[in-house]
Write an enzyme that holds these catalytic residues in place. Structure first.
Site, short mmCIF file in Angstrom:
data_model
loop_
_atom_site.label_atom_id
_atom_site.label_comp_id
_atom_site.label_asym_id
_atom_site.label_seq_id
_atom_site.Cartn_x
_atom_site.Cartn_y
_atom_site.Cartn_z
N GLU A 147 -15.73 59.08 -29.99
CA GLU A 147 -17.19 59.44 -31.08
C GLU A 147 -18.03 59.30 -30.15
O GLU A 147 -18.64 59.87 -29.20
CB GLU A 147 -17.07 58.72 -31.93
N HIS A 166 -13.14 41.33 -39.35
CA HIS A 166 -12.79 42.33 -39.61
C HIS A 166 -11.29 42.79 -39.83
O HIS A 166 -11.16 44.12 -40.52
CB HIS A 166 -12.39 42.75 -37.63
#
Ligand SMILES: Cc1cc2nc3c(=O)[nH]c(=O)nc-3n(C[C@H](O)[C@H](O)[C@H](O)COP(=O)(O)OP(=O)(O)OC[C@H]3O[C@@H](n4cnc5c(N)ncnc54)[C@H](O)[C@@H]3O)c2cc1C
Length: 384
Positions: free
Chosen positions: A247, A183
């Site tokens: 979100e 990541h």
């Protein structure tokens, strides 16, 4: 029941949005669902009304409000009778453009925010790829630095506003990251429609959310100027992770508001419809079902408002948001199932709103992090 996370200003905003949705949006959505797209005039009208940057800074044209203003927007947009319209709007306002206000340079903000807030620039978020969704760290779209630009290559899938969007927030790999820490090699870029090497490779056909356009995107050595790197190179994953709570809260808000409306529809129908010499509303089995639906919605609302309030206050809220998203989106699907069931054959017909809700709401336990991923996040905090 009374909920005290909203102020008098929020309630005034709610009134304005509700009137707009009832008068100008709801009468149009059947045509937009049919067409599979939302007209540009709608985005501009949202912009005129100041609804596309409610909590963005005033110096760029935003409303300078707080996150709960966006929650109000989500709740009211969800009532327009098209999940696709509400989802497209929230992808623009809450699931993509906030990254620009949070991580953008002054030049990036000056260039893009006014258009985003005015409804001239429609935004999309490009994370998911054909080979990976939940496992964001495994994404393979690459951005290779070549002097004053990066060359972007790879593909994205399921991208909302992807067919007709203007500005794409794209996650791509700029490095490998150390072993076990892939990541760390991810970065975010601002990519504009029409750039060479960037194409909408496919418009995707889907179960619900029909008014929102969904695309597969292809990048083939697409040159992205270095000034379009959003935030810090290699920190894209962390940047995305920080925005995911917003979100996910908004996905929960949309699901919950739609469920409340489906319950209202169901109650009205049960009062009206006669069977065996009395209204359906008199049947105890159905009354109890409605009571269960209302109870689950109320429980979901408490979780969602709690998570939203924590997020608005800037407090740690990963578990709370994950619980709210998991519970509210699954409750909404149970409510959709029973709402259709209680409408009988009419519930299966396109002309009844619960039919569309049943299809639309199936998305929410999948998008913005699946229910399984939410459970993993919650469990990780309990068990490790
Ligand atoms: C209509 C629509 C709109 C979308 N809009 C966007 C958008 O605008 N931008 C964007 O980037 N993406 C978008 N998405 C993508 C969405 O976020 C992904 O579909 C979602 O994150 C799941 O990824 P996936 O489809 O690759 O499924 P996968 O990750 O392959 O998962 C498949 C199944 O396995 C389960 N699973 C995966 N990992 C685990 C695990 N560790 N433990 C247990 N179960 C697991 C999942 O929960 C799921 O049930 C959209 C999707 C849809 C359908």
């Amino acid at each position: 029941m009374k909920h005290n996370i909203f102020t008098a200003e929020h309630e005034m905003l709610r009134k304005t949005i509700r009137a707009f949705v009832e008068k100008e949006v709801a009468p149009q959505v059947a045509a937009w669902e049919e067409a599979g797209r939302i007209p540009r005039e709608f985005w501009r009208r949202m912009g005129q009304l100041g609804l596309l940057g409610l909590d963005f800074p005033v110096e760029y044209g935003g409303g300078g409000g707080d996150f709960l203003s966006s929650v109000v927007l989500g709740e009211e947009m969800a009532r327009c009778r098209s999940g696709g319209v509400a989802f497209s709007v929230l992808v623009h306002t809450d699931m993509s453009s906030p990254w620009l206000t949070r991580y953008g340079t002054e030049a990036q903000k000056r260039k893009h925010l006014p258009g985003i807030i005015a409804g001239e620039t429609v935004c999309a978020l490009g994370i998911t790829e054909p080979g990976t969704g939940s496992d964001m760290a495994a994404l393979s779209t690459r951005a290779v630095r070549r002097g004053d630009h990066y060359l972007l290559s790879g593909s994205k899938i399921f991208i909302t506003n992807g067919v007709y969007g203007d500005l794409y927030f794209v996650a791509a790999r700029t490095g490998e990251g150390p072993p076990g820490r892939r990541h760390e090699g991810i970065s975010m870029f601002l990519v504009e429609r029409g750039w060479p090497g960037f194409t909408v490779s496919r418009r995707l056909d889907k179960m619900g959310m029909r008014a929102s356009d969904t695309a597969a995107l292809a990048f083939e050595n697409c040159p992205v100027p270095v000034e379009n790197l959003l935030g810090v190179e290699g920190r894209g994953f962390q940047q995305l992770a920080a925005g995911l709570q917003r979100e996910r809260t908004m996905a929960a808000v949309l699901a919950l508001s739609g469920a409340a409306q489906a319950l209202e529809d169901t109650v009205a129908y049960l009062r009206e419809r006669q069977a065996f010499g009395e209204p359906l509303a008199a049947k105890q089995a159905l009354r109890h079902r409605v009571a269960d639906m209302a109870t689950e919605i109320e429980a979901a609302r408490r979780l969602v408002y709690h998570a939203a309030a924590l997020y608005a206050a800037g407090e740690a809220c990963i578990s709370e948001v994950s619980m709210a998203k998991l519970f509210a989106t699954e409750v909404a699907n149970r409510v959709a199932y029973h709402a259709v069931q209680l409408h009988g054959g009419y519930g299966y017909m396109r002309e009844f709103h619960v039919e569309g809700f049943f299809r639309d709401v199936r998305l929410y336990p999948i998008a913005s992090g699946t229910s399984e991923v939410m459970r993993e996040i919650i469990a990780k905090r309990l068990l490790t």
